[in-house]
Design a protein around this motif. Structure first.
Motif, PDB file in Angstrom:
ATOM      1  N   CYS A  94       0.856  -1.184   0.000  1.00  0.00           N
ATOM      2  CA  CYS A  94       0.000   0.000   0.000  1.00  0.00           C
ATOM      3  C   CYS A  94       0.896   1.238   0.000  1.00  0.00           C
ATOM      4  CB  CYS A  94      -0.899   0.020   1.237  1.00  0.00           C
ATOM      5  SG  CYS A  94      -1.715  -1.565   1.583  1.00  0.00           S
ATOM      6  N   CYS A  95       0.655   2.158  -0.949  1.00  0.00           N
ATOM      7  CA  CYS A  95       1.488   3.351  -1.092  1.00  0.00           C
ATOM      8  C   CYS A  95       0.632   4.612  -0.966  1.00  0.00           C
ATOM      9  CB  CYS A  95       2.213   3.352  -2.434  1.00  0.00           C
ATOM     10  SG  CYS A  95       3.405   1.998  -2.625  1.00  0.00           S
ATOM     11  N   TYR A  96       1.272   5.694  -0.480  1.00  0.00           N
ATOM     12  CA  TYR A  96       0.542   6.922  -0.161  1.00  0.00           C
ATOM     13  C   TYR A  96       1.318   8.141  -0.648  1.00  0.00           C
ATOM     14  CZ  TYR A  96      -1.858   3.534   2.708  1.00  0.00           C
ATOM     15  OH  TYR A  96      -2.538   2.424   3.117  1.00  0.00           O
ATOM     16  N   ASP A  97       0.561   9.195  -1.017  1.00  0.00           N
ATOM     17  CA  ASP A  97       1.209  10.418  -1.472  1.00  0.00           C
ATOM     18  C   ASP A  97       1.403  11.398  -0.317  1.00  0.00           C
ATOM     19  OD1 ASP A  97      -1.217  11.724  -0.992  1.00  0.00           O
ATOM     20  OD2 ASP A  97      -1.821  11.759  -3.101  1.00  0.00           O
ATOM     21  N   SER A  98       1.882  12.590  -0.635  1.00  0.00           N
ATOM     22  CA  SER A  98       2.238  13.557   0.414  1.00  0.00           C
ATOM     23  C   SER A  98       1.037  14.069   1.189  1.00  0.00           C
ATOM     24  CB  SER A  98       2.985  14.740  -0.208  1.00  0.00           C
ATOM     25  OG  SER A  98       2.178  15.358  -1.203  1.00  0.00           O
ATOM     26  N   THR A  99      -0.182  13.884   0.656  1.00  0.00           N
ATOM     27  CA  THR A  99      -1.385  14.281   1.402  1.00  0.00           C
ATOM     28  C   THR A  99      -1.895  13.158   2.299  1.00  0.00           C
ATOM     29  OG1 THR A  99      -2.973  13.533  -0.283  1.00  0.00           O
ATOM     30  CG2 THR A  99      -2.040  15.758  -0.545  1.00  0.00           C
ATOM     31  N   GLY A 100      -1.223  11.989   2.253  1.00  0.00           N
ATOM     32  CA  GLY A 100      -1.669  10.843   3.043  1.00  0.00           C
ATOM     33  C   GLY A 100      -2.703   9.998   2.344  1.00  0.00           C
ATOM     34  N   THR A 101      -2.958  10.284   1.062  1.00  0.00           N
ATOM     35  CA  THR A 101      -3.975   9.562   0.296  1.00  0.00           C
ATOM     36  C   THR A 101      -3.358   8.359  -0.398  1.00  0.00           C
ATOM     37  OG1 THR A 101      -5.155  11.633  -0.101  1.00  0.00           O
ATOM     38  CG2 THR A 101      -5.695   9.779  -1.541  1.00  0.00           C
ATOM     39  N   GLN A 102      -4.095   7.250  -0.430  1.00  0.00           N
ATOM     40  CA  GLN A 102      -3.607   6.048  -1.094  1.00  0.00           C
ATOM     41  C   GLN A 102      -3.502   6.271  -2.598  1.00  0.00           C
ATOM     42  OE1 GLN A 102      -6.144   2.620  -0.753  1.00  0.00           O
ATOM     43  NE2 GLN A 102      -4.637   1.226  -1.604  1.00  0.00           N
ATOM     44  N   ILE A 103      -2.418   5.771  -3.197  1.00  0.00           N
ATOM     45  CA  ILE A 103      -2.222   5.863  -4.643  1.00  0.00           C
ATOM     46  C   ILE A 103      -2.619   4.522  -5.260  1.00  0.00           C
ATOM     47  CG2 ILE A 103      -0.609   6.383  -6.502  1.00  0.00           C
ATOM     48  CD1 ILE A 103       1.197   7.729  -4.500  1.00  0.00           C
ATOM     49  N   LEU A 104      -3.492   4.557  -6.246  1.00  0.00           N
ATOM     50  CA  LEU A 104      -3.973   3.344  -6.902  1.00  0.00           C
ATOM     51  C   LEU A 104      -3.399   3.233  -8.303  1.00  0.00           C
ATOM     52  CD1 LEU A 104      -7.744   3.493  -5.853  1.00  0.00           C
ATOM     53  CD2 LEU A 104      -5.859   2.357  -4.678  1.00  0.00           C
ATOM     54  N   THR A 105      -3.141   2.006  -8.738  1.00  0.00           N
ATOM     55  CA  THR A 105      -2.587   1.790 -10.076  1.00  0.00           C
ATOM     56  C   THR A 105      -3.572   2.202 -11.161  1.00  0.00           C
ATOM     57  OG1 THR A 105      -3.336  -0.510  -9.888  1.00  0.00           O
ATOM     58  CG2 THR A 105      -1.009  -0.074  -9.444  1.00  0.00           C
ATOM     59  N   TYR A 106      -4.858   2.268 -10.848  1.00  0.00           N
ATOM     60  CA  TYR A 106      -5.841   2.737 -11.825  1.00  0.00           C
ATOM     61  C   TYR A 106      -5.563   4.193 -12.222  1.00  0.00           C
ATOM     62  CZ  TYR A 106      -8.425  -1.307 -10.023  1.00  0.00           C
ATOM     63  OH  TYR A 106      -8.789  -2.565  -9.626  1.00  0.00           O
ATOM     64  N   ASP A 107      -4.908   4.932 -11.309  1.00  0.00           N
ATOM     65  CA  ASP A 107      -4.643   6.350 -11.553  1.00  0.00           C
ATOM     66  C   ASP A 107      -3.192   6.652 -11.886  1.00  0.00           C
ATOM     67  OD1 ASP A 107      -7.317   7.130 -10.937  1.00  0.00           O
ATOM     68  OD2 ASP A 107      -6.843   7.000  -8.796  1.00  0.00           O
ATOM     69  N   SER A 108      -2.256   5.778 -11.440  1.00  0.00           N
ATOM     70  CA  SER A 108      -0.836   6.110 -11.567  1.00  0.00           C
ATOM     71  C   SER A 108       0.006   4.845 -11.541  1.00  0.00           C
ATOM     72  CB  SER A 108      -0.416   7.028 -10.409  1.00  0.00           C
ATOM     73  OG  SER A 108       0.981   7.117 -10.306  1.00  0.00           O
ATOM     74  N   THR A 109       1.090   4.831 -12.320  1.00  0.00           N
ATOM     75  CA  THR A 109       2.032   3.706 -12.249  1.00  0.00           C
ATOM     76  C   THR A 109       2.767   3.701 -10.919  1.00  0.00           C
ATOM     77  OG1 THR A 109       3.718   5.063 -13.335  1.00  0.00           O
ATOM     78  CG2 THR A 109       2.394   3.622 -14.743  1.00  0.00           C
ATOM     79  N   GLY A 110       2.649   4.780 -10.159  1.00  0.00           N
ATOM     80  CA  GLY A 110       3.253   4.811  -8.827  1.00  0.00           C
ATOM     81  C   GLY A 110       2.397   4.143  -7.776  1.00  0.00           C
ATOM     82  N   GLY A 111       1.244   3.611  -8.179  1.00  0.00           N
ATOM     83  CA  GLY A 111       0.350   2.960  -7.231  1.00  0.00           C
ATOM     84  C   GLY A 111       0.931   1.676  -6.671  1.00  0.00           C
TER      85      GLY A 111
END
Length: 811
Positions: free
Chosen positions: A361-378
């Motif tokens: 599980c990965c998160y951005d600087s706002t604390g929001t989860q990053i999903l692969t549906y939106d980004s390759t960084g998910g």
């Protein structure tokens, strides 16, 4: 002294009696860890003075005590001198034998073997070439990525090694190592490959590290080797995942279980076949498509992995089930190479039950989860858990290596060596957090103050050993020991604090964390004091154990329950995290976890009392949870512990604490206490009972940390991923309660059939309907074009009229 499965009191009496008798002749040969008739071969015998005379000869102490599961580590047997003519053999798990040797000082050495598991591995030593194995000890086998860099050779510019042959990547490669590891003047450098053969998820599915070929023979042991890579000969060039091994040149090619230095495991781009060099993208694309077809035939592991926490705060707080992914760590600068846009990732600690799969599980600087549906960084889940899973030994549960084979090398095929990442993300999509349920937290700290799972708080400063929590769901037991607090001048105060915590779940190892006599934290594994100098993470039976550099201890049981212990102001601070499945399955000082604090004062006999009970009544409630010797998990390895807690009462009824310390305006310390504590009642209580501002300050910080933890573990509602319409965009990737997402369309398209704006509602559903982006209609376009031409026509006609009028005037 606690001896599992034995009557402890009988042991102590019989042992002490026997030792008075002359001629104690029992031997620890092949008996280490056992209690014998006249003496002991258990580790506690050293501090109690009850060891058999040959305990130190046969029960081995080694250094180093750990090494990579790849094997080849030379370790020294510290406490036993061998005859120089002895022929040493070292046998691991009673089945894998390696050759040892005796150095010029008469000390024995063993070589660790290649293992397909992590954790403490029992081993025995023979001094007669394998006829008998009277000596015994334990070796800690460690995930290959968790051994220190100094133990491995270094691939200089590792990225170059793993991209070699792709666009603009070529030239020499360099390998370095610590040359002092071997006394030999020359070494061989070998290439090994990893494979898993047989039918997936069947009994014949097997793991194998295989020697492929020798890259360099009889090269000087200078600690450095450079070469120009060429495709390997024959079938070896098709092996795309492997490792390098450096060995003294006097050993045979591929000889197993010999002194070795291993490189990091890596993608073998540098030795791949000519087809890869000629067209890396086409070669990798074919591999990616082949992997995709194989994945189609495999079971869907994603159905049984735990969902991700909704926020970064939850992910970092749920320490019983999630742990930092070292490839993306906010504490180390958020270098997230494989997850652009992320600042922190965590991995689920436990593998899934049937398929041994892992979650990330990965998160951005706002604390929001990053999903692969939106980004390759998910974040991407794993068919093979990176850390492996018990019982290990077979795919897909091999620590590190199964994960590489099923989840990492395929990422190279599809995402790094070619541009087919959509295939990878289709098979490894991020899990969102709609079914995630945060654990419940209970804490104890200071003098000591208790916060139950349901939020009730009280002070119980009895003196003794008590049940903090027990559960019939997993036979979880966490026990606490308190000792008397002291004033700064050393005299006893009328208060207590936690000095030791012991725990076990089902038939797991027993872990105890305690203050030693010199007030340092000690961690005991089945009564043996652990050493964290080499490893801070240990894979143990039924649990994982982690120690931070400042000795914060976390125990993670297989059920997902977690226990955190910190030393603070001379007392222990304890936090227990239990998943939701423990609801209505707990009892003890931390109460019944059921969202109802009214029944948290449940006595051991199952009667209850009001939450408005007096401090004296609370004291009686706490006393009812005193443990018994027969169920104690504690280690009694000193006269003080024996006298105070084993022979003494489990609850010292003669010790009466201060129940409600008064705040006297004439107290010279009052002003300083108020300055330190503010309105925190627990800090004020502890300063008044111990006259120690440091204790009070530690209590205040622990109280703040508990409140923050509970806040971070508040449930969060997620409405799940919301895609944008085809030929459209959305303005946000936050899918939690209250977030609003707006949609717009690309040029030439317009929103139709749904809502331009959708909001995540308390029901967990999005408001409105899914819109579409439709091409603007031909009629509308004609009208627009016509209106444009109409305006142009009017302008032209107007201009002609003006000219005609002008001419008539002149005329």
């Amino acid at each position: 002294m606690k001896f599992i499965g034995l009557d402890v009191s009988f042991f102590i009496l019989s042992t002490l009696t026997a030792l008075w008798n002359a001629g104690a002749e029992d031997s620890c040969a092949q008996r280490c860890g056992e209690l014998l008739g006249t003496c002991s071969c258990q580790v506690t015998c050293q501090s109690l003075g009850t060891c058999c005379p040959d305990y130190k000869e046969f029960c081995l102490q080694i250094s180093p005590y750990s090494g990579s599961l790849m094997g080849g580590k030379d370790f020294l047997i510290n406490n036993t001198a061998f005859d120089p003519s002895s022929k040493l053999k070292c046998r691991f798990k009673k089945e894998i034998t390696t050759s040892g040797y005796i150095d010029k000082d008469g000390k024995g050495h063993c070589i660790s073997p290649l293992l397909y598991e992590t954790g403490f591995i029992p081993f025995e030593v023979s001094a007669d070439a394998g006829s008998t194995f009277p000596y015994s000890g334990t070796w800690l086998s460690v995930h290959h990525s968790k051994v220190s860099d100094g133990e491995k050779c270094t691939l200089v510019n590792e990225t170059k090694w793993q991209y070699y042959g792709t666009s603009n990547i070529g030239g020499n490669l360099t390998l370095t190592w610590t040359r002092q590891t071997f006394e030999t003047t020359h070494v061989n450098i070998e290439v090994w490959g990893y494979q898993e053969t047989g039918d997936s998820y069947s009994e014949n599915w097997m793991a194998e590290w295989k020697y492929l070929y020798t890259l360099a023979r009889e090269t000087p042991n200078t600690g450095k080797y450079s070469f120009f890579p060429v495709p390997a000969e024959g079938n070896y060039s098709t092996w795309d995942y492997g490792i390098l091994r450096i060995i003294p040149s006097n050993y045979f090619d591929g000889q197993s279980n010999i002194p070795s230095i291993w490189s990091p495991d890596h993608a073998l781009a540098w030795h791949l076949e000519k087809d890869f060099r000629n067209d890396p993208n086409a070669w990798a694309t074919a591999k990616c498509m082949e992997w995709d077809r194989k994945e189609e035939l495999l079971p869907n592991f994603k159905e049984e992995i735990i969902d991700c926490p909704c926020t970064l705060a939850q992910a970092r707080a749920d320490t019983g089930r999630f742990h930092t992914d070292y490839g993306c760590d906010i504490e180390k600068g958020s270098v997230c190479t494989y997850h652009p846009g992320a600042v922190h990732c965590v991995r689920a600690i436990q593998a899934s039950p049937q398929y041994g799969a892992g979650q990330q599980c990965c998160y951005d600087s706002t604390g929001t989860q990053i999903l692969t549906y939106d980004s390759t960084g998910g974040s991407t889940p794993d068919r093979g858990h990176d850390w492996g899973s018990p019982p290990f030994l077979k795919p897909p549960r091999i620590p590190g290596f199964s994960h590489w084979l099923y989840d990492v090398i395929s990422f190279y095929y599809c995402c790094l060596w070619s541009e087919n990442c959509d295939f990878y993300m289709k098979r490894r999509p991020s899990s969102d957090c709609r079914t995630y349920r945060p654990p419940r937290a209970a804490s104890a700290f200071g003098d000591p103050h208790f916060f139950t799972f349901d939020g009730l708080n009280f002070t119980f400063n009895g003196l003794g050993e008590y049940t903090l929590v027990e559960s019939d769901l997993t036979s979880l037991r966490v026990q606490g020991r308190t000792q008397q607090a002291h004033f700064p001048n050393g005299t006893g105060a009328q208060g207590t604090g936690l000095s030791a915590v012991a725990m076990q779940e089902n038939n797991s190892d027993v872990i105890e964390v305690r203050y030693s006599e010199d007030l340092h934290l000690e961690v005991l594994l089945n009564q043996r004091v652990l050493n964290f100098s080499e490893q801070t993470w240990m894979d143990l039976k039924g649990l994982f154990l982690y120690s931070t550099p400042d000795q914060n201890i976390t125990v993670m049981f297989s059920s997902g329950s977690g226990v955190e212990i910190r030393g603070n102001g001379g007392f222990l601070t304890l936090t227990i995290l239990l998943p939701e499945k423990f609801m209505n399955h707990t009892w003890g000082l931390f109460g019944v976890m059921n969202d109802n604090p009214q029944d948290d004062y449940t006595f051991k006999n199952k009667t209850t009392m009001s939450v408005h009970a007096s401090p004296q009544q609370v004291f009686e409630f706490g006393a009812s949870w005193a443990i018994e010797n027969g169920t104690s998990l504690f280690t009694y390895d000193s006269e003080f512990l024996l006298d105070s807690f084993f022979y003494g009462d489990k609850h010292n009824a003669s010790f009466l604490p201060v129940f409600s310390p008064p705040e006297d305006p004439a107290d010279p310390q009052l002003e300083e206490m108020v300055s330190h504590c503010g309105s925190d009642p627990f800090c004020r209580f502890d300063v008044l009972t111990t006259r120690n501002l440091q204790v009070g300050n530690s209590t205040r910080l622990s109280h703040q940390n508990h409140k923050l933890l509970v806040e971070h573990l508040e449930p969060v509602i997620s409405c799940g991923w919301l895609g944008h319409p085809t030929n459209g965009r959305k303005n946000s990737t936050n899918y939690l309660l209250g977030s609003t997402i707006n949609f717009t369309c690309s040029e030439g398209y317009e929103l139709t059939g749904g809502s331009q704006e959708r909001t995540c509602q308390v029901s967990g559903a999005w408001s409105g309907e899914t819109p579409q982006c439709s091409q603007e209609t031909a009629i509308k376009q004609v009208i627009v074009i016509g209106s444009v031409f109409g305006l142009v026509g009017l302008a032209v006609l107007g201009r002609l009229g003006y000219l005609c009028t002008k001419k008539s005037v002149h005329k």
